[in-house]
Design a protein around this motif. Structure first.
Motif, PDB file in Angstrom:
ATOM      1  N   LEU A  24     181.154 -56.590 100.313  1.00  0.00           N
ATOM      2  CA  LEU A  24     180.946 -55.146 100.290  1.00  0.00           C
ATOM      3  C   LEU A  24     179.466 -54.905 100.042  1.00  0.00           C
ATOM      4  CD1 LEU A  24     181.915 -52.179 100.193  1.00  0.00           C
ATOM      5  CD2 LEU A  24     182.222 -52.484  97.722  1.00  0.00           C
ATOM      6  N   TRP A  25     178.763 -54.397 101.042  1.00  0.00           N
ATOM      7  CA  TRP A  25     177.335 -54.120 100.920  1.00  0.00           C
ATOM      8  C   TRP A  25     177.109 -52.700 100.424  1.00  0.00           C
ATOM      9  CZ3 TRP A  25     173.487 -57.649 101.471  1.00  0.00           C
ATOM     10  CH2 TRP A  25     173.827 -58.872 102.071  1.00  0.00           C
ATOM     11  N   ASP A  26     175.987 -52.513  99.731  1.00  0.00           N
ATOM     12  CA  ASP A  26     175.635 -51.168  99.286  1.00  0.00           C
ATOM     13  C   ASP A  26     175.476 -50.225 100.471  1.00  0.00           C
ATOM     14  OD1 ASP A  26     173.380 -52.505 100.193  1.00  0.00           O
ATOM     15  OD2 ASP A  26     172.017 -51.544  98.776  1.00  0.00           O
ATOM     16  N   SER A  27     175.129 -50.771 101.644  1.00  0.00           N
ATOM     17  CA  SER A  27     174.904 -49.933 102.818  1.00  0.00           C
ATOM     18  C   SER A  27     176.193 -49.339 103.382  1.00  0.00           C
ATOM     19  CB  SER A  27     174.207 -50.751 103.911  1.00  0.00           C
ATOM     20  OG  SER A  27     175.031 -51.840 104.299  1.00  0.00           O
ATOM     21  N   ASN A  28     177.332 -50.009 103.159  1.00  0.00           N
ATOM     22  CA  ASN A  28     178.583 -49.451 103.682  1.00  0.00           C
ATOM     23  C   ASN A  28     179.597 -49.209 102.587  1.00  0.00           C
ATOM     24  OD1 ASN A  28     179.286 -52.088 103.156  1.00  0.00           O
ATOM     25  ND2 ASN A  28     179.453 -52.681 105.309  1.00  0.00           N
ATOM     26  N   SER A  29     179.116 -49.022 101.368  1.00  0.00           N
ATOM     27  CA  SER A  29     180.010 -48.623 100.289  1.00  0.00           C
ATOM     28  C   SER A  29     180.508 -47.206 100.566  1.00  0.00           C
ATOM     29  CB  SER A  29     179.267 -48.651  98.954  1.00  0.00           C
ATOM     30  OG  SER A  29     180.060 -48.111  97.921  1.00  0.00           O
ATOM     31  N   PRO A  30     181.814 -46.968 100.487  1.00  0.00           N
ATOM     32  CA  PRO A  30     182.337 -45.640 100.833  1.00  0.00           C
ATOM     33  C   PRO A  30     181.885 -44.579  99.841  1.00  0.00           C
ATOM     34  CG  PRO A  30     184.067 -46.971  99.857  1.00  0.00           C
ATOM     35  CD  PRO A  30     182.895 -47.880 100.072  1.00  0.00           C
ATOM     36  N   VAL A  31     181.730 -43.363 100.333  1.00  0.00           N
ATOM     37  CA  VAL A  31     181.324 -42.228  99.503  1.00  0.00           C
ATOM     38  C   VAL A  31     182.289 -41.079  99.752  1.00  0.00           C
ATOM     39  CG1 VAL A  31     178.893 -42.872  99.501  1.00  0.00           C
ATOM     40  CG2 VAL A  31     179.760 -41.351 101.274  1.00  0.00           C
ATOM     41  N   PRO A  32     182.433 -40.164  98.780  1.00  0.00           N
ATOM     42  CA  PRO A  32     183.292 -38.998  99.011  1.00  0.00           C
ATOM     43  C   PRO A  32     182.818 -38.198 100.214  1.00  0.00           C
ATOM     44  CG  PRO A  32     182.727 -39.204  96.688  1.00  0.00           C
ATOM     45  CD  PRO A  32     181.877 -40.197  97.414  1.00  0.00           C
ATOM     46  N   SER A  33     183.725 -37.581 100.917  1.00  0.00           N
ATOM     47  CA  SER A  33     183.375 -36.811 102.104  1.00  0.00           C
ATOM     48  C   SER A  33     182.408 -35.690 101.748  1.00  0.00           C
ATOM     49  CB  SER A  33     184.638 -36.213 102.736  1.00  0.00           C
ATOM     50  OG  SER A  33     185.305 -35.374 101.816  1.00  0.00           O
ATOM     51  N   GLY A  34     181.412 -35.502 102.594  1.00  0.00           N
ATOM     52  CA  GLY A  34     180.426 -34.450 102.382  1.00  0.00           C
ATOM     53  C   GLY A  34     179.169 -34.924 101.689  1.00  0.00           C
ATOM     54  N   ASP A  35     179.182 -36.132 101.073  1.00  0.00           N
ATOM     55  CA  ASP A  35     177.990 -36.636 100.390  1.00  0.00           C
ATOM     56  C   ASP A  35     177.056 -37.299 101.392  1.00  0.00           C
ATOM     57  OD1 ASP A  35     178.651 -35.777  97.907  1.00  0.00           O
ATOM     58  OD2 ASP A  35     179.545 -37.657  97.257  1.00  0.00           O
ATOM     59  N   THR A  36     175.741 -37.118 101.188  1.00  0.00           N
ATOM     60  CA  THR A  36     174.735 -37.702 102.067  1.00  0.00           C
ATOM     61  C   THR A  36     173.581 -38.227 101.230  1.00  0.00           C
ATOM     62  OG1 THR A  36     173.643 -35.551 102.330  1.00  0.00           O
ATOM     63  CG2 THR A  36     175.314 -36.171 103.972  1.00  0.00           C
ATOM     64  N   ALA A  37     172.673 -38.957 101.894  1.00  0.00           N
ATOM     65  CA  ALA A  37     171.429 -39.445 101.294  1.00  0.00           C
ATOM     66  C   ALA A  37     171.668 -40.168  99.983  1.00  0.00           C
ATOM     67  CB  ALA A  37     170.457 -38.285 101.089  1.00  0.00           C
ATOM     68  N   ARG A  38     172.577 -41.128 100.003  1.00  0.00           N
ATOM     69  CA  ARG A  38     172.932 -41.825  98.769  1.00  0.00           C
ATOM     70  C   ARG A  38     172.550 -43.289  98.863  1.00  0.00           C
ATOM     71  NH1 ARG A  38     178.711 -40.920  96.075  1.00  0.00           N
ATOM     72  NH2 ARG A  38     177.806 -38.842  96.037  1.00  0.00           N
ATOM     73  N   HIS A  76     192.567 -54.416 102.485  1.00  0.00           N
ATOM     74  CA  HIS A  76     191.224 -54.673 103.009  1.00  0.00           C
ATOM     75  C   HIS A  76     190.411 -53.388 103.159  1.00  0.00           C
ATOM     76  CE1 HIS A  76     191.996 -58.914 103.816  1.00  0.00           C
ATOM     77  NE2 HIS A  76     193.186 -58.553 104.268  1.00  0.00           N
ATOM     78  N   ALA A  77     190.892 -52.278 102.604  1.00  0.00           N
ATOM     79  CA  ALA A  77     190.196 -50.993 102.727  1.00  0.00           C
ATOM     80  C   ALA A  77     189.599 -50.581 101.388  1.00  0.00           C
ATOM     81  CB  ALA A  77     191.174 -49.919 103.221  1.00  0.00           C
ATOM     82  N   TRP A  78     188.338 -50.132 101.416  1.00  0.00           N
ATOM     83  CA  TRP A  78     187.650 -49.653 100.220  1.00  0.00           C
ATOM     84  C   TRP A  78     187.654 -48.132 100.187  1.00  0.00           C
ATOM     85  CZ3 TRP A  78     185.918 -52.829  96.385  1.00  0.00           C
ATOM     86  CH2 TRP A  78     185.757 -54.187  96.689  1.00  0.00           C
ATOM     87  N   ALA A  79     187.843 -47.563  99.012  1.00  0.00           N
ATOM     88  CA  ALA A  79     187.851 -46.109  98.862  1.00  0.00           C
ATOM     89  C   ALA A  79     187.131 -45.729  97.578  1.00  0.00           C
ATOM     90  CB  ALA A  79     189.284 -45.576  98.829  1.00  0.00           C
ATOM     91  N   PRO A  80     186.385 -44.595  97.568  1.00  0.00           N
ATOM     92  CA  PRO A  80     185.665 -44.183  96.359  1.00  0.00           C
ATOM     93  C   PRO A  80     186.618 -43.641  95.305  1.00  0.00           C
ATOM     94  CG  PRO A  80     185.426 -42.527  98.054  1.00  0.00           C
ATOM     95  CD  PRO A  80     186.162 -43.671  98.691  1.00  0.00           C
ATOM     96  N   GLU A  81     186.250 -43.803  94.050  1.00  0.00           N
ATOM     97  CA  GLU A  81     187.018 -43.282  92.921  1.00  0.00           C
ATOM     98  C   GLU A  81     186.080 -42.431  92.068  1.00  0.00           C
ATOM     99  OE1 GLU A  81     190.470 -43.022  90.349  1.00  0.00           O
ATOM    100  OE2 GLU A  81     190.260 -44.009  92.288  1.00  0.00           O
ATOM    101  N   THR A  82     186.513 -41.248  91.681  1.00  0.00           N
ATOM    102  CA  THR A  82     185.690 -40.372  90.853  1.00  0.00           C
ATOM    103  C   THR A  82     185.636 -40.901  89.424  1.00  0.00           C
ATOM    104  OG1 THR A  82     186.309 -38.460  92.182  1.00  0.00           O
ATOM    105  CG2 THR A  82     185.395 -38.024  89.991  1.00  0.00           C
ATOM    106  N   VAL A  83     184.436 -40.924  88.853  1.00  0.00           N
ATOM    107  CA  VAL A  83     184.254 -41.317  87.457  1.00  0.00           C
ATOM    108  C   VAL A  83     183.629 -40.138  86.718  1.00  0.00           C
ATOM    109  CG1 VAL A  83     183.291 -43.014  85.870  1.00  0.00           C
ATOM    110  CG2 VAL A  83     183.863 -43.681  88.205  1.00  0.00           C
ATOM    111  N   PRO A  84     184.440 -39.285  86.125  1.00  0.00           N
ATOM    112  CA  PRO A  84     183.874 -38.108  85.458  1.00  0.00           C
ATOM    113  C   PRO A  84     183.150 -38.483  84.169  1.00  0.00           C
ATOM    114  CG  PRO A  84     186.222 -38.245  85.035  1.00  0.00           C
ATOM    115  CD  PRO A  84     185.903 -39.335  86.006  1.00  0.00           C
ATOM    116  N   LEU A  85     182.075 -37.760  83.883  1.00  0.00           N
ATOM    117  CA  LEU A  85     181.417 -37.869  82.585  1.00  0.00           C
ATOM    118  C   LEU A  85     182.025 -36.837  81.646  1.00  0.00           C
ATOM    119  CD1 LEU A  85     177.690 -38.330  83.691  1.00  0.00           C
ATOM    120  CD2 LEU A  85     179.268 -40.089  82.854  1.00  0.00           C
ATOM    121  N   PRO A  86     181.817 -36.971  80.329  1.00  0.00           N
ATOM    122  CA  PRO A  86     182.396 -36.001  79.389  1.00  0.00           C
ATOM    123  C   PRO A  86     181.933 -34.578  79.677  1.00  0.00           C
ATOM    124  CG  PRO A  86     181.586 -37.942  78.229  1.00  0.00           C
ATOM    125  CD  PRO A  86     181.111 -38.069  79.641  1.00  0.00           C
ATOM    126  N   VAL A  87     182.758 -33.607  79.317  1.00  0.00           N
ATOM    127  CA  VAL A  87     182.415 -32.200  79.494  1.00  0.00           C
ATOM    128  C   VAL A  87     181.115 -31.896  78.750  1.00  0.00           C
ATOM    129  CG1 VAL A  87     183.141 -29.833  79.048  1.00  0.00           C
ATOM    130  CG2 VAL A  87     184.830 -31.535  79.762  1.00  0.00           C
TER     131      VAL A  87
END
Length: 434
Positions: A24-38, A76-87
């Motif tokens: 899994l390369w940083d270049s093709n790590s999945p991102v949530p839909s709508g995110d860019t320039a990451r 064999h499929a990678w998917a992003p997971e949200t990691v919330p920070l404290p309120v």
């Protein structure tokens, strides 16, 4: 001796089939839909069971600075997971925010995130996930660790997290605050905290009996229950020019502390089943393998001289090491109950990059994987990924292909789901997602 519980056993490992190693390369790590320039940075990868893996670290955007990054593999499929920070969390724009570590029991995992605020104070929180992430739970920092945190004066100060889980609702963590630059009263400190599935509470730390002016940090931690843990750490004076390694073993809730003479720091720890724990330690010159018994006893065995090892992976009867000799190239070694072996890594005529933390994994008593890279062009700094597989009592090298658009990079982590399948994480040089 590795696998001391196997004393008297004389049978040798059977031949094995090398596993496939997917990247899994940083270049093709999945991102949530709508995110860019990451741009992504991986800190590590864990594979708690066959078919499941978790890669973690941080990523950046043009507007939000650093953010925790977590991606899951199912099949064999990678998917992003949200990691919330404290309120109410307010990471500084230059904060080294990210997921520091992940602990899993089967598919139930706990991610620990860290960040600095605008005053360079460190904050820590955890998020549990199986199918969906839960809310962020603040991890308290108290006592000497809190005092050290308040002294942190810049981004060069670091937060460190060691985590170990023994059940889906039981984990222990060591939160360390340590200083890269010495100064008056700037000394490292750590705090032990325990998770019960809902909240973190501070628990008593082992009494190290350090000289006046010394502080300490935890390097690695492994627990099988709330009252049975192994900790390895390092102590230093305020200037950071005097280092001493130490270990602590708890049985029934009581700590037995051993200061390891001649050892400076611990780099890695592996505790597998009922076998004694193995730790990789640094000396003034070279490294040593330390066997830690459940009764607090230790046995120190020197590793081959002339090389500096940085990573170790173990199964119940086999440990593997990777690093670099003093005169360049790469170095690979293994240790079993029957003795130590070592070999130069291929290609031997290149400047190799082997031995970052978490870059070695052993999937069985006869199979291990080590990852890194090697220099392709000394003028422009081009590097190529490298996978070394230990099977049939020898190491064999392969070079995985780059994804489209990437011309240089190395591998900086590996985990094996089984003897058939290992997963590596890769970092492309200078890559920013378009």
């Amino acid at each position: 001796m590795i696998g001391a519980t196997l004393a008297g056993c004389t049978s040798l490992p059977l031949a094995t089939t090398p596993p496939t190693v997917s990247v899994l390369w940083d270049s093709n790590s999945p991102v949530p839909s709508g995110d860019t320039a990451r741009s992504a940075t991986f800190n590590g990868v864990v594979c708690p069971q066959e078919g499941d893996c978790v890669a973690y670290g941080s990523d950046t955007t043009a507007h939000e600075g650093y953010r925790p990054l977590l991606v899951k593999r199912r099949g064999h499929a990678w998917a992003p997971e949200t990691v919330p920070l404290p309120v109410g969390a307010k990471p500084a724009s230059d904060s080294l925010s990210g997921v520091a570590t992940v602990g899993c029991i089967n598919r139930a995992c706990l991610a620990v995130a860290e960040f600095q605020d605008a005053k360079h104070v460190w904050h820590f929180s955890s998020t549990g996930f199986e199918r969906e992430s839960g809310p962020a739970v603040v991890i308290p920092v108290a006592g000497a660790a809190e005092a050290a945190d308040e002294l942190a004066s810049g981004p060069e100060e670091q937060g460190g997290v060691a985590l170990s889980c023994w059940s889906t609702t039981g984990c222990m963590a060591a939160i360390s605050i340590y200083f890269d630059v010495g100064g008056e009263f700037e000394k490292d400190a750590f705090e032990l905290v325990r998770f019960d599935g809902e909240r973190w509470t501070t628990v008593p730390s082992p009494e190290l009996g350090l000289p006046s002016g010394y502080g300490s940090q935890v390097d690695e931690l492994s627990c099988t229950s709330p009252a049975s843990c192994v900790i390895v750490g390092s102590a230093s004076n305020a200037l950071g020019d005097s280092l001493h390694a130490w270990s602590a073993v708890s049985a029934g809730g009581r700590w037995r502390v051993t200061k390891e003479p001649g050892l400076l720091t611990f780099d890695d720890l592996s505790c597998i089943d009922a076998a004694p724990c193995q730790a990789l330690a640094e000396k003034d010159e070279g490294n040593a393998l330390v066997t830690l018994g459940s009764d607090g006893s230790t046995s120190v065995r020197d590793l081959p001289s002339g090389s500096q090892f940085h990573a170790m992976g173990c199964s119940s009867q086999l440990c593997a090491f990777s690093g670099a000799p003093e005169d360049g190239g790469g170095y690979l070694g293994t240790g079993t109950p029957w003795g130590m072996t070592s070999a130069d890594a291929d290609p031997g005529d290149r400047a190799l990059k082997l031995g970052n933390p978490q870059t070695v994994a052993c999937a069985s008593t006869s199979l291990c994987a080590a990852v890194g890279g090697y220099e392709g062009n000394s003028v422009d700094g081009t590097s190529f990924p490298l996978v070394e597989i230990y099977a049939d009592n020898s190491w064999k090298a392969t070079t995985p292909a780059f994804p489209t658009g990437i011309k240089s990079g190395t591998l900086n982590g590996v985990a094996c789901q089984s003897v058939r399948d290992c997963v590596a994480i890769g970092q492309a040089n200078g890559y920013v997602r378009p």
